[in-house]
Design an enzyme around this catalytic site. Structure first.
Site, mmCIF file in Angstrom:
data_model
loop_
_atom_site.group_PDB
_atom_site.id
_atom_site.type_symbol
_atom_site.label_atom_id
_atom_site.label_comp_id
_atom_site.label_asym_id
_atom_site.label_seq_id
_atom_site.Cartn_x
_atom_site.Cartn_y
_atom_site.Cartn_z
ATOM 1 N N LYS A 9 -26.066 12.959 39.862
ATOM 2 C CA LYS A 9 -25.748 12.945 41.284
ATOM 3 C C LYS A 9 -26.894 13.441 42.168
ATOM 4 O O LYS A 9 -26.979 13.082 43.349
ATOM 5 C CB LYS A 9 -24.496 13.785 41.546
ATOM 6 C CG LYS A 9 -23.211 13.231 40.958
ATOM 7 C CD LYS A 9 -22.722 12.015 41.715
ATOM 8 C CE LYS A 9 -21.317 11.627 41.296
ATOM 9 N NZ LYS A 9 -20.793 10.477 42.074
ATOM 10 N N SER A 34 -23.570 11.098 32.028
ATOM 11 C CA SER A 34 -23.663 11.301 33.473
ATOM 12 C C SER A 34 -23.793 12.760 33.877
ATOM 13 O O SER A 34 -24.354 13.067 34.936
ATOM 14 C CB SER A 34 -22.445 10.684 34.169
ATOM 15 O OG SER A 34 -21.251 11.220 33.635
#
Length: 293
Positions: free
Chosen positions: A21, A274
């Site tokens: 992110k 992720s």
């Protein structure tokens, strides 16, 4: 499980703030003008984008306000605060966080940074696949977790641009399968009250991400909760790396056998982890209690 020729892992759990992110957050916020961020920035997130925005705002000396659901992982809430952001808690339903963020935008004139449904965030996330493929050179299949769709959208664009023949498959929790259902129907189907351990994948695919998914992603599959946990266990015990549930979802797709064998057998497979932000408070508290002198 069908044996692959080679499996390569992209460890975004080692990225700043512990997830991919940071890429999208930096790509957006660092480009905002002083006028755009004069009143501060705001986003809504269950945790990983929250931390990323908080850190980027700290780096560029901008106020950040983050709307997070009440059921967000406590360690993610705490980390977001420690990076310097103000955290505002909201309800746990899918639309609650966006609604509260918009109310705060109207009240304080903050600049909204959307966690995934923004092309700048998508392109930032896409650098994950660009770096991955540039390093390993050749992949036949890329597996990516799917939540709001920012990561898989960006990665599919980058992957197809570098290797036109590559197959890109999204993997999603069965308990939050809006992307799977949307992909099958060809239109967005919002998720309703998702109950999955993969907290980073509880959001619905976005209006901007879904068209990209339809164009560049080859398939989306789902995995069960116990399969996600088994994949986490494999990472922790066999590879000695900390991976959160959302990050373990793509590996669960392979270990579960849910991916069609022609895509795997004798292929070079890339898996994107992720993130690695998981709350270990209870684990360490138990150890201290059990082994206290």
């Amino acid at each position: 499980m069908i044996s692959a020729k080679r499996v390569v892992i992209k460890c975004e759990n080692f990225q700043r703030t512990g997830s991919f992110k940071f890429r999208g957050a930096w790509n957006v916020i660092s480009r905002l003008s002083s006028t755009e961020r004069k009143n501060g920035i705001i986003t809504h997130s269950s945790g990983n984008f929250a931390q990323a925005v908080a850190l980027v705002a700290k780096i560029i000396h901008t106020k950040a306000t983050i709307v997070m659901p009440n059921n967000a992982t406590p360690s993610k809430i705490q980390a977001t605060k420690e990076y310097g952001a103000e955290v505002v808690l909201c309800g746990n339903n899918p639309g609650d966080r966006a609604k509260m963020a918009e109310e705060l935008v109207q009240k304080y004139e903050y600049k909204l940074v959307h966690p995934f449904d923004d092309y700048r965030v998508i392109f930032g996330a896409g650098t994950t696949a660009y770096e991955f493929i540039s390093a390993v050179r050749k992949l036949d299949l890329l597996l990516v977790p799917v939540g709001g769709g920012g990561l898989i959208s960006g990665c599919s664009i980058a992957a197809k641009g570098l290797i036109p023949s590559i197959k890109v498959v999204g993997v999603e929790p069965k308990n939050a399968d809006d992307a799977y259902r949307s992909f099958q129907l060809g239109e967005r189907v919002p998720v309703e009250n998702p109950n999955t351990i993969a907290d980073g994948l509880r959001t619905s695919v976005g209006e901007k991400t879904f068209p990209i998914i339809k164009e560049f992603v080859d398939d989306i599959i789902t995995v069960k909760e116990e399969q996600i946990i088994d994949a986490m266990k494999f990472y922790w015990e066999r590879m000695k790396i900390v991976v959160e549930p959302s990050g373990a979802v793509p590996l669960a797709g392979i270990l579960s056998g849910n991916i069609e064998s022609p895509l795997i057998k004798n292929k070079r497979i890339g898996i994107v982890i992720s993130g690695g932000n998981i709350d270990l408070t209870d684990f360490f508290s138990t150890l201290k209690t059990t082994h206290s002198i």
